[in-house]
Design a protein around this motif. Sequence first.
Motif, PDB file in Angstrom:
ATOM      1  N   THR A 162      97.683  30.868  47.924  1.00  0.00           N
ATOM      2  CA  THR A 162      97.427  30.027  46.609  1.00  0.00           C
ATOM      3  C   THR A 162      95.960  30.901  46.170  1.00  0.00           C
ATOM      4  OG1 THR A 162      98.378  27.976  47.371  1.00  0.00           O
ATOM      5  CG2 THR A 162      96.851  27.951  45.231  1.00  0.00           C
ATOM      6  N   ASN A 163      96.053  31.148  44.849  1.00  0.00           N
ATOM      7  CA  ASN A 163      95.079  31.792  44.333  1.00  0.00           C
ATOM      8  C   ASN A 163      93.961  30.963  44.069  1.00  0.00           C
ATOM      9  OD1 ASN A 163      93.589  33.946  42.974  1.00  0.00           O
ATOM     10  ND2 ASN A 163      94.019  33.087  40.892  1.00  0.00           N
ATOM     11  N   GLU A 164      92.589  31.270  44.301  1.00  0.00           N
ATOM     12  CA  GLU A 164      91.588  30.224  44.074  1.00  0.00           C
ATOM     13  C   GLU A 164      90.406  31.092  43.394  1.00  0.00           C
ATOM     14  OE1 GLU A 164      88.637  28.574  47.206  1.00  0.00           O
ATOM     15  OE2 GLU A 164      90.418  27.380  47.003  1.00  0.00           O
ATOM     16  N   PRO A 165      89.899  30.848  42.215  1.00  0.00           N
ATOM     17  CA  PRO A 165      88.855  31.609  41.729  1.00  0.00           C
ATOM     18  C   PRO A 165      87.665  31.521  42.431  1.00  0.00           C
ATOM     19  CG  PRO A 165      89.875  29.684  40.128  1.00  0.00           C
ATOM     20  CD  PRO A 165      90.367  29.505  41.576  1.00  0.00           C
ATOM     21  N   THR A 166      87.085  32.775  42.570  1.00  0.00           N
ATOM     22  CA  THR A 166      85.770  33.107  43.330  1.00  0.00           C
ATOM     23  C   THR A 166      84.858  33.842  42.264  1.00  0.00           C
ATOM     24  OG1 THR A 166      86.617  35.108  44.051  1.00  0.00           O
ATOM     25  CG2 THR A 166      87.089  33.454  45.349  1.00  0.00           C
ATOM     26  N   HIS A 167      83.531  33.609  42.684  1.00  0.00           N
ATOM     27  CA  HIS A 167      82.679  34.482  41.845  1.00  0.00           C
ATOM     28  C   HIS A 167      81.836  35.140  42.663  1.00  0.00           C
ATOM     29  CE1 HIS A 167      83.993  32.082  38.111  1.00  0.00           C
ATOM     30  NE2 HIS A 167      83.995  30.919  38.992  1.00  0.00           N
ATOM     31  N   GLY A 168      81.484  36.341  42.225  1.00  0.00           N
ATOM     32  CA  GLY A 168      80.506  37.073  43.102  1.00  0.00           C
ATOM     33  C   GLY A 168      79.813  38.453  42.342  1.00  0.00           C
ATOM     34  N   ASP A 169      79.412  39.330  43.144  1.00  0.00           N
ATOM     35  CA  ASP A 169      78.674  40.366  42.602  1.00  0.00           C
ATOM     36  C   ASP A 169      79.849  41.583  42.480  1.00  0.00           C
ATOM     37  OD1 ASP A 169      76.310  39.369  42.290  1.00  0.00           O
ATOM     38  OD2 ASP A 169      75.481  40.471  44.235  1.00  0.00           O
ATOM     39  N   ILE A 170      79.929  42.276  41.395  1.00  0.00           N
ATOM     40  CA  ILE A 170      80.725  43.642  41.427  1.00  0.00           C
ATOM     41  C   ILE A 170      80.012  44.576  42.319  1.00  0.00           C
ATOM     42  CG2 ILE A 170      81.564  45.159  40.146  1.00  0.00           C
ATOM     43  CD1 ILE A 170      81.712  43.462  37.832  1.00  0.00           C
ATOM     44  N   VAL A 171      80.709  44.931  43.525  1.00  0.00           N
ATOM     45  CA  VAL A 171      80.064  45.979  44.365  1.00  0.00           C
ATOM     46  C   VAL A 171      80.898  47.326  44.379  1.00  0.00           C
ATOM     47  CG1 VAL A 171      79.641  46.465  46.966  1.00  0.00           C
ATOM     48  CG2 VAL A 171      79.469  44.048  45.750  1.00  0.00           C
ATOM     49  N   GLN A 172      80.055  48.493  44.513  1.00  0.00           N
ATOM     50  CA  GLN A 172      81.040  49.664  44.771  1.00  0.00           C
ATOM     51  C   GLN A 172      80.100  50.592  45.807  1.00  0.00           C
ATOM     52  OE1 GLN A 172      80.710  51.326  40.706  1.00  0.00           O
ATOM     53  NE2 GLN A 172      82.970  50.987  40.790  1.00  0.00           N
ATOM     54  N   VAL A 173      80.670  51.126  46.684  1.00  0.00           N
ATOM     55  CA  VAL A 173      79.804  51.614  47.848  1.00  0.00           C
ATOM     56  C   VAL A 173      80.860  52.896  48.072  1.00  0.00           C
ATOM     57  CG1 VAL A 173      79.225  51.322  50.352  1.00  0.00           C
ATOM     58  CG2 VAL A 173      79.398  49.475  49.280  1.00  0.00           C
ATOM     59  N   ASN A 174      80.023  54.106  48.226  1.00  0.00           N
ATOM     60  CA  ASN A 174      80.774  55.365  48.739  1.00  0.00           C
ATOM     61  C   ASN A 174      79.737  55.894  49.645  1.00  0.00           C
ATOM     62  OD1 ASN A 174      82.751  55.472  46.740  1.00  0.00           O
ATOM     63  ND2 ASN A 174      81.041  55.898  44.979  1.00  0.00           N
ATOM     64  N   ALA A 175      80.223  56.213  50.845  1.00  0.00           N
ATOM     65  CA  ALA A 175      79.562  56.857  52.008  1.00  0.00           C
ATOM     66  C   ALA A 175      80.215  58.006  52.474  1.00  0.00           C
ATOM     67  CB  ALA A 175      79.504  55.797  52.978  1.00  0.00           C
ATOM     68  N   ASN A 176      79.558  58.867  53.184  1.00  0.00           N
ATOM     69  CA  ASN A 176      79.964  60.082  53.598  1.00  0.00           C
ATOM     70  C   ASN A 176      79.078  60.555  54.613  1.00  0.00           C
ATOM     71  OD1 ASN A 176      81.215  62.469  54.106  1.00  0.00           O
ATOM     72  ND2 ASN A 176      81.549  63.103  52.115  1.00  0.00           N
ATOM     73  N   THR A 184      75.382  47.460  42.868  1.00  0.00           N
ATOM     74  CA  THR A 184      75.995  46.039  42.833  1.00  0.00           C
ATOM     75  C   THR A 184      75.819  45.683  41.331  1.00  0.00           C
ATOM     76  OG1 THR A 184      73.792  44.887  43.277  1.00  0.00           O
ATOM     77  CG2 THR A 184      75.248  45.623  45.141  1.00  0.00           C
ATOM     78  N   ARG A 185      76.465  44.815  40.673  1.00  0.00           N
ATOM     79  CA  ARG A 185      76.299  44.206  39.528  1.00  0.00           C
ATOM     80  C   ARG A 185      76.710  42.735  39.251  1.00  0.00           C
ATOM     81  NH1 ARG A 185      79.180  43.845  34.697  1.00  0.00           N
ATOM     82  NH2 ARG A 185      80.753  45.561  35.368  1.00  0.00           N
ATOM     83  N   ALA A 186      75.845  41.568  39.075  1.00  0.00           N
ATOM     84  CA  ALA A 186      76.273  40.518  39.215  1.00  0.00           C
ATOM     85  C   ALA A 186      77.134  39.903  37.757  1.00  0.00           C
ATOM     86  CB  ALA A 186      75.176  39.450  39.163  1.00  0.00           C
ATOM     87  N   GLN A 187      78.110  39.016  38.128  1.00  0.00           N
ATOM     88  CA  GLN A 187      78.878  38.914  36.929  1.00  0.00           C
ATOM     89  C   GLN A 187      78.221  37.607  36.293  1.00  0.00           C
ATOM     90  OE1 GLN A 187      83.324  39.158  37.275  1.00  0.00           O
ATOM     91  NE2 GLN A 187      82.640  38.649  39.388  1.00  0.00           N
ATOM     92  N   GLY A 188      78.401  37.854  34.778  1.00  0.00           N
ATOM     93  CA  GLY A 188      77.501  36.714  33.909  1.00  0.00           C
ATOM     94  C   GLY A 188      76.856  37.227  32.932  1.00  0.00           C
TER      95      GLY A 188
END
Length: 253
Positions: A162-176, A184-188
């Motif tokens: 069952t889908n349940e709304p969540t709230h959090g940071d938008i995260v992007q990671v690139n590693a090599n 990271t960017r907080a929503q709001g």
Amino acid sequence: MRRACARLTVLLAAVAAGLTACGPASVRVSERAPSTEEGSPLRAIDTLSCPEHHGDLTRTETTADGLSCLYAGPRGSRLTLQLVALEADQDLPAILAPFDQEMRDLMPATAARASNGEDSATVSVQSDGENARIRLPGISVNQEGEQASINIGGIQIRTEGTNEPTHGDIVQVNANGQATEVRTRAQGPDIRATYVLTDETATEEGWRTVGYEARGPAAGPIVVATVRSKSRDEEVLFEAARELVVLNVGGAL
């Protein structure tokens, strides 16, 4: 929310397993505990508050207009605090683009390796709180709410709930390999963003980690703390950056 946290734990466990198999690449994603100020609007300020000392940092310069100050830290580390006015209708990528470029220019080879994936030890993580996309050699994870699809070595696992709304940071990671780039960017409505570029191999100038912490109300001004570190223990410097930004505009650490 508890089920969402459990799903995130499983996804990050998959990331950790994949990274261990890949060798030296290392990415840590942690959740901070919310403070009493979590979710409170950030305040607009006219000039910076730059204490003479903050932890191991010592203020070395302050501009006459109160819009910038410079700190020196251990082993040649630097932290610059800036108050930046925003133009009307300016979106977040445009606001942060000059700081992104400044940091990438300090470690151009690291930025290129982390972003372009020049060898097989490439990691890509993207998350917006409820959805996640993870790419590792031989492992892929796609999460949309309660639904997740995990592919490990050609074996696919699907989970649904069952889908349940969540709230959090938008995260992007690139590693090599030894190069890692994290955004990271907080929503709001307010602006809360972090950028980190790090490498086990130092640049000619000695930099191993650079980045920034940026916060402020949507209409501005925002406070941006840019950091440069020659040490492998960069967490202390970034923690100081967050503390100085919070000192000025408020919010949670």
